[in-house]
Design an enzyme around this catalytic site. Structure first.
Site, PDB file in Angstrom:
ATOM      1  N   HIS A 114       0.833  -1.213   0.000  1.00 38.69           N
ATOM      2  CA  HIS A 114       0.000   0.000   0.000  1.00 38.69           C
ATOM      3  C   HIS A 114       0.860   1.253   0.000  1.00 38.69           C
ATOM      4  O   HIS A 114       0.647   2.165  -0.828  1.00 38.69           O
ATOM      5  CB  HIS A 114      -0.912  -0.037   1.236  1.00 38.69           C
ATOM      6  N   GLU A 115       1.819   1.311   0.925  1.00 34.54           N
ATOM      7  CA  GLU A 115       2.641   2.519   1.032  1.00 34.54           C
ATOM      8  C   GLU A 115       3.481   2.721  -0.234  1.00 34.54           C
ATOM      9  O   GLU A 115       3.658   3.853  -0.703  1.00 34.54           O
ATOM     10  CB  GLU A 115       3.523   2.466   2.284  1.00 34.54           C
ATOM     11  N   HIS A 118       1.565   4.438  -2.900  1.00 36.35           N
ATOM     12  CA  HIS A 118       1.586   5.908  -2.875  1.00 36.35           C
ATOM     13  C   HIS A 118       2.774   6.439  -3.667  1.00 36.35           C
ATOM     14  O   HIS A 118       2.655   7.421  -4.400  1.00 36.35           O
ATOM     15  CB  HIS A 118       1.663   6.418  -1.436  1.00 36.35           C
ATOM     16  N   ASP A 124      -5.098   7.400  -1.521  1.00 33.15           N
ATOM     17  CA  ASP A 124      -5.893   6.514  -0.675  1.00 33.15           C
ATOM     18  C   ASP A 124      -7.311   6.409  -1.205  1.00 33.15           C
ATOM     19  O   ASP A 124      -7.804   7.299  -1.890  1.00 33.15           O
ATOM     20  CB  ASP A 124      -5.929   7.058   0.766  1.00 33.15           C
TER      21      ASP A 124
HETATM   22 ZN   LIG Z   1      -2.385   5.264   2.354  1.00 35.29          ZN
END
Ligand SMILES: [Zn+2]
Length: 190
Positions: A114-115, A118, A124
């Site tokens: 997830h990170e 980014h 998000d």
């Molecule tokens: Zn996030």
């Protein structure tokens, strides 16, 4: 500037040839996959997790390749407390922080992918859907899915498409910080 114009010319020629039905095997070398060198020297217990996450992103996307310890486009840090987060300085460049306390509650691999998402340009999307990687902690601690959805993966592939160099990309946006993707678990009722 000259090389950029040359690349543009090559791309336009390729487009023209494609329109004519001519197949060009490698229309523009400049559109080769962008290598994102990630550095795990400060990733502590999560270096292996970073490698797994890199493989997931590499398998799910085109136009970019995450490669270990060949440079420092992306630095991975292990921290304790404060929450996991990502700082994107430009597309494909930045820092990811993995909080050991959150990684004890949520899947460390889901947090990592997830990170990194980014850093790869995704925002998000807290819709609570475990099938969506960027839903982060909104999908709950029981969600361990570390894979981007097809839509998410295609979005990243598209962001890295084209003929811009890493340097050119780095000038097209300011830094972004993505925090609070992983809400703390409710305190137990006493
Ligand atoms: Zn996030």
């Amino acid at each position: 500037m000259t090389s950029r114009l040359n690349r543009l010319a090559v791309a336009m020629l390729a487009t023209a040839l494609a329109t004519l039905g001519v197949t060009v095997a490698n229309p523009s070398p400049a559109s080769a996959a962008m290598t994102i060198c990630y550095n795990t020297s400060q990733a502590g217990a999560y270096a292996g997790t970073a490698n797994q996450a890199a493989s997931i992103w590499n398998n799910a996307t085109v136009n970019l390749t995450l490669s270990a310890n060949c440079g420092s486009n992306l630095r991975i840090y292990q921290i304790t407390g404060g929450g996991s987060y990502a700082v994107r300085t430009s597309l494909g460049n930045g820092r990811v922080y993995i909080d050991t306390q959150q990684a004890a509650q949520y899947s460390p691999l889901r947090i990592m992918t997830h990170e990194i998402g980014h850093i790869l340009g995704l925002p998000d999307n807290y819709n609570g859907n475990c099938a969506i990687l960027m839903s982060g902690g909104s999908a709950g601690t029981s969600c361990t899915n570390p894979y981007p959805s097809t839509t998410e993966a295609n979005r990243v592939s598209n962001l890295f498409a084209g003929t811009f160099s890493a340097t050119e990309r780095s000038t097209d946006r300011s830094a972004d910080i993505f925090r609070d993707s992983w809400p703390a678990a409710l305190a137990p009722v006493s």
